[in-house]
Design an enzyme around this catalytic site. Structure first.
Site, PDB file in Angstrom:
ATOM      1  N   GLY A 287      -5.988  -7.477  -1.357  1.00  0.00           N
ATOM      2  CA  GLY A 287      -4.814  -6.988  -2.073  1.00  0.00           C
ATOM      3  C   GLY A 287      -4.083  -5.971  -1.227  1.00  0.00           C
ATOM      4  O   GLY A 287      -4.461  -5.711  -0.086  1.00  0.00           O
TER       5      GLY A 287
ATOM      6  N   GLU B 255      -4.559 -11.493   4.456  1.00  0.00           N
ATOM      7  CA  GLU B 255      -5.836 -10.835   4.752  1.00  0.00           C
ATOM      8  C   GLU B 255      -7.010 -11.797   4.889  1.00  0.00           C
ATOM      9  O   GLU B 255      -7.987 -11.480   5.564  1.00  0.00           O
ATOM     10  CB  GLU B 255      -6.157  -9.809   3.661  1.00  0.00           C
ATOM     11  CG  GLU B 255      -5.178  -8.656   3.642  1.00  0.00           C
ATOM     12  CD  GLU B 255      -5.373  -7.706   2.480  1.00  0.00           C
ATOM     13  OE1 GLU B 255      -4.796  -6.611   2.532  1.00  0.00           O
ATOM     14  OE2 GLU B 255      -6.094  -8.045   1.511  1.00  0.00           O
TER      15      GLU B 255
ATOM     16  N   ASP C  26      -0.726   9.468   9.207  1.00  0.00           N
ATOM     17  CA  ASP C  26      -0.232  10.481  10.151  1.00  0.00           C
ATOM     18  C   ASP C  26      -0.979  11.811  10.009  1.00  0.00           C
ATOM     19  O   ASP C  26      -0.814  12.713  10.820  1.00  0.00           O
ATOM     20  CB  ASP C  26       1.277  10.683  10.013  1.00  0.00           C
ATOM     21  CG  ASP C  26       1.697  11.305   8.681  1.00  0.00           C
ATOM     22  OD1 ASP C  26       0.835  11.725   7.876  1.00  0.00           O
ATOM     23  OD2 ASP C  26       2.925  11.348   8.437  1.00  0.00           O
TER      24      ASP C  26
ATOM     25  N   GLU D  79     -13.825  -8.914   8.513  1.00  0.00           N
ATOM     26  CA  GLU D  79     -14.709 -10.000   8.107  1.00  0.00           C
ATOM     27  C   GLU D  79     -14.267 -10.463   6.730  1.00  0.00           C
ATOM     28  O   GLU D  79     -13.804  -9.661   5.911  1.00  0.00           O
ATOM     29  CB  GLU D  79     -16.149  -9.466   8.067  1.00  0.00           C
ATOM     30  CG  GLU D  79     -17.224 -10.477   7.953  1.00  0.00           C
ATOM     31  CD  GLU D  79     -18.617  -9.855   8.044  1.00  0.00           C
ATOM     32  OE1 GLU D  79     -19.576 -10.576   7.733  1.00  0.00           O
ATOM     33  OE2 GLU D  79     -18.748  -8.663   8.389  1.00  0.00           O
TER      34      GLU D  79
END
Length: 134
Positions: free
Chosen positions: A35, A55, A79, A109
């Site tokens: 997600g 993904e 950042d 994975e």
């Protein structure tokens, strides 16, 4: 870089024909369901389909909305300075319809896991809570 003040995200508990759940290992958070962030102009279901495909390589049919989570903890962006905005995340069920398991920059994975074992491999408590509800 300008980061959003509020983030809308989606996640999916995606099942294959054998009843196993699609899991991915994120480089920062470990094992989790696929997600991510909803892009401007994108529906929640389209965002989930896109994120799962990016993904994991798997195309899905989105099922029911099963959970809504909010995270207002004070955390920082990559950042190290800018705060992460509040996150509202929508958890759906879904079914795998096609595709081959594939990794990406966001997934070191990818694998199918028996439903009863998914909580055992997740490290992050917030992700355990999300999965447990779905």
């Amino acid at each position: 870089m300008n980061y959003p003040v509020h983030i809308v995200a989606v996640g999916g508990l995606i099942e294959n024909e054998e009843g196993k759940i699609l899991m991915m290992r994120n480089p920062d958070r470990g094992w989790e369901i696929p997600g991510g962030q909803v892009e401007p102009g994108e529906t929640l279901t389209d965002a989930l389909k896109r994120e799962v495909k990016e993904e994991t390589g798997i195309d899905i049919q989105v099922g029911e909305l099963r959970a809504v989570h909010s995270n207002i903890a004070k955390r920082l962006q990559p950042d190290g300075v800018s705060p992460i905005g509040s996150i509202v995340s929508f958890g759906f069920t879904g079914k795998a319809v096609s595709g081959e398991l594939t990794t990406s920059d966001e997934s070191l994975e990818v694998k199918w896991v028996h439903r009863e074992n998914i909580l055992d491999i997740i490290n992050e408590e917030f992700m355990k809570d999300k999965v447990d509800i779905c």
